[in-house]
Design a protein around this motif. Structure first.
Motif, short mmCIF file in Angstrom:
data_model
loop_
_atom_site.label_atom_id
_atom_site.label_comp_id
_atom_site.label_asym_id
_atom_site.label_seq_id
_atom_site.Cartn_x
_atom_site.Cartn_y
_atom_site.Cartn_z
N VAL A 148 -5.97 29.58 32.07
CA VAL A 148 -5.36 29.25 30.78
C VAL A 148 -4.05 30.01 30.69
CG1 VAL A 148 -6.74 31.04 29.63
CG2 VAL A 148 -5.67 29.25 28.26
N VAL B 193 -15.19 33.45 27.84
CA VAL B 193 -13.79 33.24 27.43
C VAL B 193 -13.75 32.48 26.12
CG1 VAL B 193 -11.55 32.30 28.10
CG2 VAL B 193 -13.15 33.06 29.88
N ARG C 48 -5.51 27.92 21.10
CA ARG C 48 -4.20 27.38 21.46
C ARG C 48 -3.28 27.27 20.25
NH1 ARG C 48 -1.99 21.51 23.59
NH2 ARG C 48 -0.19 22.35 24.69
N LEU D 64 -0.63 31.38 28.53
CA LEU D 64 -0.05 31.79 27.26
C LEU D 64 1.44 32.02 27.47
CD1 LEU D 64 -2.87 33.57 27.93
CD2 LEU D 64 -2.65 34.05 25.49
N CYS E 78 -0.48 31.95 21.82
CA CYS E 78 -1.93 31.74 21.90
C CYS E 78 -2.65 33.08 21.97
CB CYS E 78 -2.27 30.90 23.11
SG CYS E 78 -1.40 29.33 23.21
N THR E 79 -3.96 33.01 21.85
CA THR E 79 -4.80 34.21 21.95
C THR E 79 -5.99 33.90 22.85
OG1 THR E 79 -4.22 34.80 19.66
CG2 THR E 79 -6.10 35.94 20.65
N VAL E 80 -6.30 34.82 23.76
CA VAL E 80 -7.48 34.70 24.61
C VAL E 80 -8.27 36.00 24.53
CG1 VAL E 80 -8.32 34.45 26.97
CG2 VAL E 80 -6.43 33.02 26.17
N LEU F 114 -5.12 24.65 29.43
CA LEU F 114 -6.33 25.25 30.01
C LEU F 114 -6.95 24.21 30.92
CD1 LEU F 114 -9.19 27.21 28.29
CD2 LEU F 114 -9.72 25.06 29.45
N ALA G 272 -10.59 30.92 23.94
CA ALA G 272 -9.16 30.68 24.00
C ALA G 272 -8.72 29.85 22.81
CB ALA G 272 -8.80 29.96 25.30
#
Length: 239
Positions: A68, A18, A22, A70, A2-4, A57, A20
């Motif tokens: 959240v 934020v 998924r 990852l 994932c990337t946040v 999350l 996020a």
């Protein structure tokens, strides 16, 4: 994988922003954003993993908390039958209990936001570490915070940092989503892209959905949208 992306304000009265994204195996069922734990966590809203019952999350809006998770590579030597799902960590976090000791899970990066404060708790089955996030814009995936070893962070973090994010809550995420969309001009097997098809890298996961949140000490404004096709960009109307 994932990337946040998140922006921590220098003004403690301003919200933490934020975004996020998924990544998960599309065949692993989930429940969309909602109050999906009425019996055990009635005040929590989040994205529930239908298989294990935890969260990817979650937020407790009244307490101004959001977490959240990852996935991260680890050096775990415990037998698989001794390990538990990481989703319970997210629910515990928004209830005020951060990971301690040696979690009986595979590796993770857990983003925790409590009012105007943000940190990342990292577990690789060898050590549990905590990184407090200074004011500014940060990005995290499967390595460390702002880690240039992660190709998408090295390529796109400078653009997220210079993007003008509106002060108003409504649609603040638009400039960041424009950057995400630009990243999709890269081929799917280019490790710099943010909307992922991780199958060329040996993982069955694809980008499935996006959440955007503004977190204040006593409120969380949270929005959600799914992609029409896993791993494929389309314009999103976060609701």
């Amino acid at each position: 994988m994932c990337t946040v992306i998140l922006r921590v304000p220098s003004d403690p009265g301003a919200p933490v922003r934020v975004l996020a994204i998924r990544d998960e195996d599309p065949v692993r069922a989930w429940l969309p954003l909602g109050r999906s734990w009425p019996d055990t966590h009635p005040d929590v809203v989040g994205v529930r993993d239908a298989r294990a019952g935890g969260a990817w999350l979650a937020a407790d809006p009244a307490k101004g908390r959001l977490a959240v998770l990852l996935n991260r590579a680890d050096v775990a030597t415990r037998p698989e039958e001794e390990l538990v799902s990481r989703g319970g960590i997210v629910l515990a976090s928004v209830e005020g209990s951060s990971p301690v000791g040696e979690p009986a899970t595979h590796g993770f990066n857990l983003v925790e936001i409590d009012g105007g404060h943000a940190r990342v708790v990292t577990w690789d089955a060898a050590a549990l570490r905590t990184t407090d996030l200074a004011p500014g814009t940060h990005m995290i995936a499967h390595d460390d915070v702002d880690d240039p070893r992660t190709a998408r962070i090295e390529r796109w973090l400078p653009e997220f940092r210079t993007a003008e994010v509106p002060d108003a809550d409504e649609g603040w995420w638009a400039p960041w989503l424009e950057i995400v969309e630009r990243s999709t001009a890269l081929p799917h097997d280019d490790d710099r892209t943010i909307i992922r098809d991780n199958r060329p890298f040996g993982y069955p996961t694809l980008s499935l959905l996006v959440c955007a949140a503004s977190v204040r000490p006593s409120a969380v404004d949270l929005h959600y949208a799914e992609f029409d096709e896993p791993g494929q960009w389309n314009a999103l109307a976060l609701a």
